[in-house]
Design a protein around this motif. Structure first.
Motif, PDB file in Angstrom:
ATOM      1  N   PRO A  60       0.535  -4.578   7.354  1.00 19.40           N
ATOM      2  CA  PRO A  60       0.207  -3.221   7.808  1.00 19.40           C
ATOM      3  C   PRO A  60       1.185  -2.166   7.292  1.00 19.40           C
ATOM      4  O   PRO A  60       0.759  -1.093   6.851  1.00 19.40           O
ATOM      5  CB  PRO A  60       0.267  -3.319   9.336  1.00 19.40           C
ATOM      6  CG  PRO A  60       0.025  -4.744   9.624  1.00 19.40           C
ATOM      7  CD  PRO A  60       0.642  -5.500   8.482  1.00 19.40           C
ATOM      8  N   LEU A  61       2.465  -2.479   7.298  1.00 22.35           N
ATOM      9  CA  LEU A  61       3.461  -1.524   6.804  1.00 22.35           C
ATOM     10  C   LEU A  61       3.274  -1.267   5.311  1.00 22.35           C
ATOM     11  O   LEU A  61       3.247  -0.117   4.874  1.00 22.35           O
ATOM     12  CB  LEU A  61       4.877  -2.041   7.078  1.00 22.35           C
ATOM     13  CG  LEU A  61       6.015  -1.176   6.523  1.00 22.35           C
ATOM     14  CD1 LEU A  61       6.038   0.184   7.206  1.00 22.35           C
ATOM     15  CD2 LEU A  61       7.346  -1.886   6.702  1.00 22.35           C
ATOM     16  N   LEU A  62       3.112  -2.319   4.545  1.00 21.27           N
ATOM     17  CA  LEU A  62       2.972  -2.160   3.094  1.00 21.27           C
ATOM     18  C   LEU A  62       1.686  -1.433   2.721  1.00 21.27           C
ATOM     19  O   LEU A  62       1.692  -0.562   1.844  1.00 21.27           O
ATOM     20  CB  LEU A  62       3.037  -3.527   2.409  1.00 21.27           C
ATOM     21  CG  LEU A  62       4.369  -4.266   2.542  1.00 21.27           C
ATOM     22  CD1 LEU A  62       4.281  -5.646   1.909  1.00 21.27           C
ATOM     23  CD2 LEU A  62       5.494  -3.460   1.931  1.00 21.27           C
ATOM     24  N   LEU A  63       0.591  -1.759   3.382  1.00 16.05           N
ATOM     25  CA  LEU A  63      -0.672  -1.091   3.067  1.00 16.05           C
ATOM     26  C   LEU A  63      -0.669   0.370   3.514  1.00 16.05           C
ATOM     27  O   LEU A  63      -1.224   1.228   2.825  1.00 16.05           O
ATOM     28  CB  LEU A  63      -1.851  -1.847   3.676  1.00 16.05           C
ATOM     29  CG  LEU A  63      -2.175  -3.161   2.963  1.00 16.05           C
ATOM     30  CD1 LEU A  63      -3.153  -3.993   3.781  1.00 16.05           C
ATOM     31  CD2 LEU A  63      -2.735  -2.886   1.586  1.00 16.05           C
ATOM     32  N   GLN A  64      -0.048   0.669   4.653  1.00 17.42           N
ATOM     33  CA  GLN A  64       0.038   2.063   5.098  1.00 17.42           C
ATOM     34  C   GLN A  64       0.944   2.863   4.159  1.00 17.42           C
ATOM     35  O   GLN A  64       0.651   4.014   3.848  1.00 17.42           O
ATOM     36  CB  GLN A  64       0.534   2.156   6.533  1.00 17.42           C
ATOM     37  CG  GLN A  64       0.537   3.559   7.100  1.00 17.42           C
ATOM     38  CD  GLN A  64      -0.861   4.141   7.237  1.00 17.42           C
ATOM     39  OE1 GLN A  64      -1.736   3.525   7.822  1.00 17.42           O
ATOM     40  NE2 GLN A  64      -1.068   5.325   6.703  1.00 17.42           N
ATOM     41  N   MET A  65       2.029   2.251   3.704  1.00 24.57           N
ATOM     42  CA  MET A  65       2.903   2.927   2.739  1.00 24.57           C
ATOM     43  C   MET A  65       2.149   3.185   1.433  1.00 24.57           C
ATOM     44  O   MET A  65       2.280   4.260   0.833  1.00 24.57           O
ATOM     45  CB  MET A  65       4.163   2.111   2.484  1.00 24.57           C
ATOM     46  CG  MET A  65       5.134   2.137   3.641  1.00 24.57           C
ATOM     47  SD  MET A  65       6.544   1.024   3.432  1.00 24.57           S
ATOM     48  CE  MET A  65       7.414   1.804   2.110  1.00 24.57           C
ATOM     49  N   ALA A  66       1.354   2.223   0.999  1.00 21.45           N
ATOM     50  CA  ALA A  66       0.550   2.415  -0.213  1.00 21.45           C
ATOM     51  C   ALA A  66      -0.458   3.545  -0.017  1.00 21.45           C
ATOM     52  O   ALA A  66      -0.703   4.341  -0.932  1.00 21.45           O
ATOM     53  CB  ALA A  66      -0.162   1.117  -0.583  1.00 21.45           C
ATOM     54  N   ALA A  67      -1.023   3.633   1.186  1.00 26.19           N
ATOM     55  CA  ALA A  67      -1.962   4.726   1.483  1.00 26.19           C
ATOM     56  C   ALA A  67      -1.255   6.074   1.439  1.00 26.19           C
ATOM     57  O   ALA A  67      -1.800   7.058   0.912  1.00 26.19           O
ATOM     58  CB  ALA A  67      -2.608   4.501   2.852  1.00 26.19           C
ATOM     59  N   GLN A  68      -0.051   6.136   1.986  1.00 25.91           N
ATOM     60  CA  GLN A  68       0.714   7.384   1.972  1.00 25.91           C
ATOM     61  C   GLN A  68       1.013   7.818   0.534  1.00 25.91           C
ATOM     62  O   GLN A  68       0.853   8.982   0.184  1.00 25.91           O
ATOM     63  CB  GLN A  68       2.030   7.222   2.745  1.00 25.91           C
ATOM     64  CG  GLN A  68       1.883   6.862   4.208  1.00 25.91           C
ATOM     65  CD  GLN A  68       1.324   7.985   5.041  1.00 25.91           C
ATOM     66  OE1 GLN A  68       0.135   8.039   5.267  1.00 25.91           O
ATOM     67  NE2 GLN A  68       2.173   8.868   5.502  1.00 25.91           N
TER      68      GLN A  68
END
Length: 141
Positions: A113-121
């Motif tokens: 979740p952290l990595l995918l949200q960072m990628a989204a940002q």
């Protein structure tokens, strides 16, 4: 009086059309919503949690309130204020606080979740219109 000034060529436009600016802000909002939703659908489908897809998507909506709203406010305010900086440098400097907004996901039991949200940002930063009002932009040499 206004008609006379218009005929003499003294009347200047106030600024960019409000419709155009609101359109660019709306595009930023829609872009972020789609990127955020895609990230959370990916999280719901890949993370091995015992929660259902619906529960994970509800968590994603909650994260939109915690992460997405500050992200959008920062993007809009920075985009409106951006007038002199090179666009690439602006995006890199904007990326730092947007990645920091993902701090609540440090408490997740897995890293996805952290990595995918960072990628989204990061994706949003590179897709957001910069500057938000191109008519006000003055390139520095």
């Amino acid at each position: 009086m206004s008609e006379g000034m218009h005929l003499m060529g003294l009347e200047q436009p106030v600024g960019p059309g409000m419709k155009r600016v609101l359109g660019r802000i709306g595009r930023s909002f829609l872009t972020y919503c789609l990127i955020h939703a895609a990230a959370w659908v990916t999280i719901a489908l890949t993370v091995p949690w015992e929660d259902s897809f619906t529960q994970i998507m509800q968590l994603g909506f909650g994260m939109f309130l915690v992460v997405g709203i500050p992200t959008l406010l920062l993007a809009i305010c920075a985009g409106l204020a951006h007038r002199h900086m090179d666009v690439t440098r602006f995006r890199i400097l904007l990326m730092v606080p947007m990645v920091v907004f993902t701090w609540p996901l440090l408490a997740a039991s897995t890293a996805e979740p952290l990595l995918l949200q960072m990628a989204a940002q990061i994706t949003f930063v590179w897709l957001t219109p910069a500057p938000l009002i191109p008519e006000n932009w003055k390139e520095r040499l």
